[in-house]
Structures are given as C-alpha cells and as structure tokens.
Scaffold this active site. Sequence first.
Site, PDB file in Angstrom:
ATOM      1  N   ASP A 291      11.661 -12.779   5.693  1.00 26.62           N
ATOM      2  CA  ASP A 291      11.621 -12.317   4.307  1.00 26.62           C
ATOM      3  C   ASP A 291      11.453 -13.513   3.382  1.00 26.62           C
ATOM      4  OD1 ASP A 291      11.948  -9.670   4.991  1.00 26.62           O
ATOM      5  OD2 ASP A 291      14.143  -9.787   4.934  1.00 26.62           O
TER       6      ASP A 291
ATOM      7  N   TYR B 117      14.625  -5.412  11.774  1.00 25.60           N
ATOM      8  CA  TYR B 117      14.884  -5.607  10.343  1.00 25.60           C
ATOM      9  C   TYR B 117      16.378  -5.848  10.192  1.00 25.60           C
ATOM     10  CZ  TYR B 117      10.210  -3.682   9.535  1.00 25.60           C
ATOM     11  OH  TYR B 117       8.860  -3.448   9.523  1.00 25.60           O
TER      12      TYR B 117
END
Length: 427
Positions: free
Chosen positions: A254, A390
């Site tokens: 990210d 994730y």
Amino acid sequence: MNELEGYIVSKSFEILRKYPLCDRCLGRLFARYGLGMSNVVRGRAIKVLLLMELHRLISNNVKNLNLLNDIGPNINIMPQLINKYLGSIQPRKCYICSDRLEDIIVELIGKVVDELSRFKLKTFVISVLKNSEMEKRELEIISEFKLDSWESIRREIKRELGKKVKTLVGLEPEFKHPDIVVMVDLDKLDVKTVITPTYILCRYLKLGRNISQVKWFTSDGVRKYPLAIEDVVEPLKSLFNAEDIRLHAAGREDVDARMLGSGRQLVVELRNAKNKTVSVDEVLKALSNSELILILFDRFVESGYVREIKLKNMLKVYRLLVLSEKPLTTDLLRSLEREFTNRVISQRTPTRVLRRRKDIVRFRRVYNVKSRLVNEYLIEFLVKCDGGLYVKELVHGDGGRTTPSFSEFLGCGLKVLELDVIDVISN
Ligand SMILES: [Zn+2]
C-alpha cells in the site's frame, strides 16, 4: 558425369553450362569444401581449374571445344583463353546477383556502420530477411543440382557485415542477448535496427509513507503523492539515453506502508537505450538521491527475469500498529496468536479497491502472528502470511468480507494506524 572428373569440377561444369555465376555466388555453392578462404577465392579457384582442365581437353582433341562453347559466356574469367577459342563474346551477368553482390555488400556495410555509429553499444547481431529474390534464385540452383555443400547468401551477408562491424565500429557479435538487432533487407537494400531493452535488477526500500511505485496524477494533473520510486530511478533514463523507462516490481505494498527489511525486488526496464556502455558505478551514482527511498542495485539481467519476479511466490512479514475500540489484555492477544497460527483466510476483494478490481473471493494463509500491547488500546502486530493477503482487512475485517479477522476474533473494532512490510521472503 561428363568428361570432367571429380565432384566439384563436374558439378560446377553442369551448373555453369546453364547458369552464369560470379565467383562469389559459385564459391558459396561449395562453401563446405576448403577451409580459411572466402567464397570469392573458392569460386575463382574452381573456375580456374575448370578452364585449365578444358584447355587440356581441347589441346588433346579439338572436338572438346564444344565444352568450352557451353560455358564460355557464363564463366567470365580468363578472357585470353576464351577469346583464343571462341572469339570475342559477351559475358552474361550472374544469375543470382547480376554481378551486384560485391557492390551490395559494400553498400550495406556503409549503411550498417552509419546506423550503428549513432549509438554507444557493446554487442550486436545481424539478421537478413528471408525470401529475397537472390535467395530464391540461389535455392532454385541448389534444388536443381541437388547440392549439399552450400552456404546461404543470408549467412554470407551476415558474416561479411559482421566482420566489418567488429573492426570498424568495435562491437562484439552476440547471438543470445545482443544490445541491438540489425535487420537487412536484400531486396530494398535497407537496414533497420532494433535496440533491445536493458533490464536492471534492484531492490527498493521505502523509509517513509505515502510513496507510490510509479508517479500518480489526479485528473487535474496534480501529483497525488509527493514521491514515487519512479522519481529515484528516473535519472537512469538520461544516463542510458533511453526513450522510456518501465518499472516491474515483485508485487506492491500500500502507498501508506513503508517497505523495510531487505526491500522488494524491482526490475527497471530501459527501452531504446542509445547508450549501453554505462558502468555499475554510474548506475549507483544515478540512484543515490533520496532520503526516503533506497534503491539497491543488484545486477543487469535478461528480459526473462521480469516474468520470473512477477511469478515468484512470496511470503510477507508485516508490522502493524493497531488501535482498538476496547481495552485488550495480553491473554486475549496470546489466544489470538494461537487462533491465527497456520490459518487460511477467506477474503472478498476489499471495499477500498472494489472500484479497480473484480469482486472475487480468494484464500490466503496466515502462518503466524506475534503481538505486543503498547498500552491497552494500542497493539503492535507482526504477521507472516502469503503474498497477496490484504493485511489491513485481516485486522479490521472489512465489514465481514474478510473472515476470520482479528476484529471478529476480539469482538471489537480495530483501526490500522501504521503498516510496514518488514520482509519479503521468496517461497
Ligand atoms: Zn553473383
């Protein structure tokens, strides 16, 4: 077999009876025989021997003059002998090259040398387009006379040009991974070049947050994040005088996550680089210019490496700083660690990326979790898991789309404050 004995002499006689050939084109048909000489010398030697043999036969019996008559216009050497027996005759032009091959080679050398002198390169390969008119005529003769000792005109051109490029431009031939491919069109006498991409394997570390891999622009053309990995590798573009630069990373974290540990593998591709004589020192110098991004040079690699690092199955170790809605205890965290040891997690595509990605369910494994209470609301986690999991969603659950999640297990809302990738392990 005619009156002339010996394979090379008799075959040459048969061929020259029908087709006029220049020395080079005749020599090429017998290229397998004789070492360390050019096709021109080989062809000339065959013709000389042939004429000497015919001269001998005519001297023995004047009837043999018809043999000389057959090939006289097609052989184009030794005019005194031809004139003596046949009078003045008009020699015919080479069936394959119309007597142009020597000029063609000189012209192509000039074009190739001009083209290559524009760049600073180290290695090259020459390719000659197939099916030229000359090649077709050559193949006609080869199949008609069932020759098995020939060298193709394409190969001869490649060799002749290659020798000159090496001596005049100083480039080395390289067949597997050349810096440049030179393509020769024998019909148009045209030379085109394609520079192969340069690939540099690196690792990158992000010591700060809000750093993207490539530059992101909003629809108004404003930078979305102030810094990108691309900013730091971009000087390579001018160093290599390249037209374009592409980044191929082994996955992506990210934007707000730091990338620590030994970093993430990245292949920098430089397209159409007109200077490939760049040293490792120059690369290192060009890359050392940011406090928040470290690019560690590894080595120059081949194109296949891009695929390799993209396909590699990586394990990740993350560090997360997480805020809890409710106070937590060390005992609760120990049972969370046990619960998430070697645990398969089901994840629907996170809400935050749904706009860009298909809504699917995927399964990834968490191998182990270590946790530490900073205070009763603040927890530091270390999570080792499959690449592609994730991890923020593993913590907060994404409204039930990721299950099981830490939030679900602890029965309270969790918020990820900080995320760092601290290791990427090749599996
Ligand atoms: Zn010829």
